[in-house]
Design a protein around this motif. Structure first.
Motif, PDB file in Angstrom:
ATOM      1  N   PRO A  57       0.818  -1.213   0.000  1.00  0.00           N
ATOM      2  CA  PRO A  57       0.000   0.000   0.000  1.00  0.00           C
ATOM      3  C   PRO A  57       0.851   1.261   0.000  1.00  0.00           C
ATOM      4  O   PRO A  57       2.024   1.236   0.360  1.00  0.00           O
ATOM      5  N   VAL A  58       0.242   2.354  -0.422  1.00  0.00           N
ATOM      6  CA  VAL A  58       0.888   3.661  -0.380  1.00  0.00           C
ATOM      7  C   VAL A  58       0.408   4.373   0.879  1.00  0.00           C
ATOM      8  O   VAL A  58      -0.781   4.647   1.027  1.00  0.00           O
ATOM      9  N   PHE A  59       1.327   4.663   1.782  1.00  0.00           N
ATOM     10  CA  PHE A  59       0.975   5.328   3.030  1.00  0.00           C
ATOM     11  C   PHE A  59       1.032   6.839   2.824  1.00  0.00           C
ATOM     12  O   PHE A  59       2.083   7.460   2.941  1.00  0.00           O
ATOM     13  N   MET A  60      -0.122   7.414   2.497  1.00  0.00           N
ATOM     14  CA  MET A  60      -0.209   8.852   2.210  1.00  0.00           C
ATOM     15  C   MET A  60      -0.468   9.621   3.498  1.00  0.00           C
ATOM     16  O   MET A  60      -1.572  10.094   3.766  1.00  0.00           O
ATOM     17  N   THR A  61       0.564   9.703   4.321  1.00  0.00           N
ATOM     18  CA  THR A  61       0.448  10.437   5.574  1.00  0.00           C
ATOM     19  C   THR A  61       1.766  11.129   5.885  1.00  0.00           C
ATOM     20  O   THR A  61       2.833  10.616   5.553  1.00  0.00           O
ATOM     21  N   SER A  62       1.678  12.288   6.491  1.00  0.00           N
ATOM     22  CA  SER A  62       2.881  13.002   6.900  1.00  0.00           C
ATOM     23  C   SER A  62       3.187  12.798   8.376  1.00  0.00           C
ATOM     24  O   SER A  62       4.322  12.987   8.812  1.00  0.00           O
ATOM     25  N   THR A  63       2.175  12.395   9.160  1.00  0.00           N
ATOM     26  CA  THR A  63       2.299  12.369  10.609  1.00  0.00           C
ATOM     27  C   THR A  63       1.864  11.018  11.162  1.00  0.00           C
ATOM     28  O   THR A  63       0.961  10.372  10.614  1.00  0.00           O
ATOM     29  N   TYR A  66       7.629  11.224  11.610  1.00  0.00           N
ATOM     30  CA  TYR A  66       7.229  12.289  10.688  1.00  0.00           C
ATOM     31  C   TYR A  66       7.688  11.905   9.293  1.00  0.00           C
ATOM     32  O   TYR A  66       8.769  11.333   9.109  1.00  0.00           O
ATOM     33  N   GLY A  67       6.878  12.222   8.296  1.00  0.00           N
ATOM     34  CA  GLY A  67       7.101  11.729   6.947  1.00  0.00           C
ATOM     35  C   GLY A  67       8.345  12.237   6.246  1.00  0.00           C
ATOM     36  O   GLY A  67       8.738  11.687   5.222  1.00  0.00           O
ATOM     37  N   ALA A  94       7.823   6.220  -4.153  1.00  0.00           N
ATOM     38  CA  ALA A  94       8.360   4.959  -3.646  1.00  0.00           C
ATOM     39  C   ALA A  94       7.561   3.779  -4.187  1.00  0.00           C
ATOM     40  O   ALA A  94       8.125   2.739  -4.570  1.00  0.00           O
ATOM     41  N   PHE A  95       6.253   3.934  -4.251  1.00  0.00           N
ATOM     42  CA  PHE A  95       5.385   2.887  -4.806  1.00  0.00           C
ATOM     43  C   PHE A  95       5.741   2.620  -6.272  1.00  0.00           C
ATOM     44  O   PHE A  95       5.848   1.471  -6.700  1.00  0.00           O
ATOM     45  N   LEU A  96       5.914   3.678  -7.046  1.00  0.00           N
ATOM     46  CA  LEU A  96       6.244   3.515  -8.466  1.00  0.00           C
ATOM     47  C   LEU A  96       7.616   2.863  -8.649  1.00  0.00           C
ATOM     48  O   LEU A  96       7.824   2.052  -9.561  1.00  0.00           O
TER      49      LEU A  96
END
Length: 404
Positions: free
Chosen positions: A34-40, A62-63, A255-257
């Protein structure tokens, strides 16, 4: 580990490029990470947060410095390069600059090879020098010239092999041994070869950098960089070079790509290499071509070293036409399948003129002294049907001859 596990044959490169660092069971069975789309990231308790922040406990804060998708990529590329750890960054130049800003300080000295990617060369000769780092340019294919440069007592030695844009090949094991004997550490840019063809860590290098934009990504749709090395070095670069010296964080989707690109890396590089060899042989036999630069050709002075340290010879080559720079420009303009573009490692065949494009930052006199002539043309051979690439090149050569 069971007895059967300990006796099992190690997995091959392609298997590791697809599987290392990720178990679908950790993400509800999702086959693709999965793509973890989070900054925090949230902590269970204050104590938990303190333990993770101090490094006493694994986790994310922190991202900017770490992301779960990025972690899978870093684990996988380190494994493929034969390194202990890896770090992903926003671009190839970010990987280089974050590494050098971390390891060097005012008063330190560096030796670089005379042939580097244009922006790398500028970073060393105009960037680092502004902050009290001394840079010596040497011919690392010449042991005597390198020995002379080592008398400056450098902290680091940096080079590319094969080098951009004229495909010079440097003996990694010999240079690493010579540098280590002088107390210097070695960083190798492995962008052109990739770990499919060459693993500098196994040959004595201390750190390896990549422009992941190129072959690792492989599709011309992302910007990224990686550096691999020891756990200690990578932790230091993450904590300093990435966290506050550059802040050059790789986005989770990038990173996913890149993880997707790694899955086909071995197949793609094998095809790039086979097609480039066929193109190099075609160019070498054509009367309109003065010289071909490709380490896979037996006539190349770098063939013996390349055959020893590489598993094949890569997808890049360069040439000069008999008619000089004007013939070269006409040849490039006549290509219909290949695109005129500065990058490399894409599915598309790309052609560019280093003196006015990727290496324009070199002063002309230095460019000529370092073997980057005004008439040099660099080709990144893509994944098209090889016969179609060769047909396009031949028609462009014929057109340039007729014009002359």
């Amino acid at each position: 580990m069971t007895t059967s596990d300990s006796n099992r044959r190690p997995h091959g490169f392609a298997t590791r490029a697809i599987h290392v660092g990720y178990d679908p069971a950790s993400a509800h069975g999702a086959l693709t990470p999965p793509v973890f789309m989070t900054s925090t990231y949230a902590f269970e308790t204050v104590e938990d947060g303190l333990a993770i922040s101090s490094g006493e406990k694994p986790g994310y804060v922190y991202g900017r410095t770490r992301n779960p998708t990025q972690t899978i990529l870093e684990t996988r590329i380190a494994d493929l390069e034969g390194a202990e750890a890896g770090l992903a960054l926003a671009s190839g130049m970010a990987a280089i600059s974050a590494t050098l800003w971390t390891l060097l300080g005012a008063g330190d000295r560096v030796v670089i090879d005379q042939t580097l990617y244009g922006n790398s060369y500028v970073f060393f000769t105009r960037g680092l020098t502004r902050f009290g780092v001394s840079v010596t340019v040497a011919d690392l294919t010449d042991p005597d010239d390198f020995a002379q440069a080592l008398r400056t007592r450098p902290k680091l030695v940096y080079f590319e092999t094969p080098a951009n844009p004229n495909l010079r090949v440097i003996d990694i094991a010999a240079v690493a041994a010579q540098a280590h004997a002088a107390g210097a550490r070695v960083i190798v840019d492995n962008t052109f070869a990739t770990p499919v063809l060459q693993r500098p860590i196994e040959l004595g290098a201390d750190l390896v950098v990549h422009s992941a934009t190129k072959f690792l990504g492989g599709h011309g749709d992302l910007l990224g960089g990686v550096v691999v090395g020891s756990q200690t070095d990578i932790a230091q670069i993450r904590g300093h070079g990435l966290r506050y010296l550059t802040g050059a964080t790789m986005a989770p989707l990038t990173a996913f790509l890149l993880l997707r690109g790694l899955k086909t890396l071995e197949l793609r590089v094998q095809r790039h290499s086979a097609s480039a060899m066929a193109v190099a042989a075609t160019l070498a036999a054509h009367p309109a071509v003065r010289q071909v630069f490709y380490p896979g050709l037996l006539a190349s002075p770098f063939h013996p070293i390349a055959a020893r340290q590489m598993r094949a010879f890569g997808g890049l080559l360069a040439c000069e036409l008999s008619g000089g720079i004007e013939a070269g420009r006409h040849f490039m303009n006549q290509l219909t399948l290949a695109h005129r573009a500065v990058s490399l490692g894409d599915a598309e065949t790309l052609v560019q003129h280093p003196a006015s494009m990727t290496h324009a930052a070199y002063p002309p006199e230095e460019r000529h002294r370092h073997g980057i002539s005004d008439g040099l043309i660099r080709l990144s051979i893509g994944l098209e049907t090889p016969e179609d690439i060769i047909e396009d090149i031949l028609q462009a050569l014929e057109a340039s001859q007729q014009r002359g």
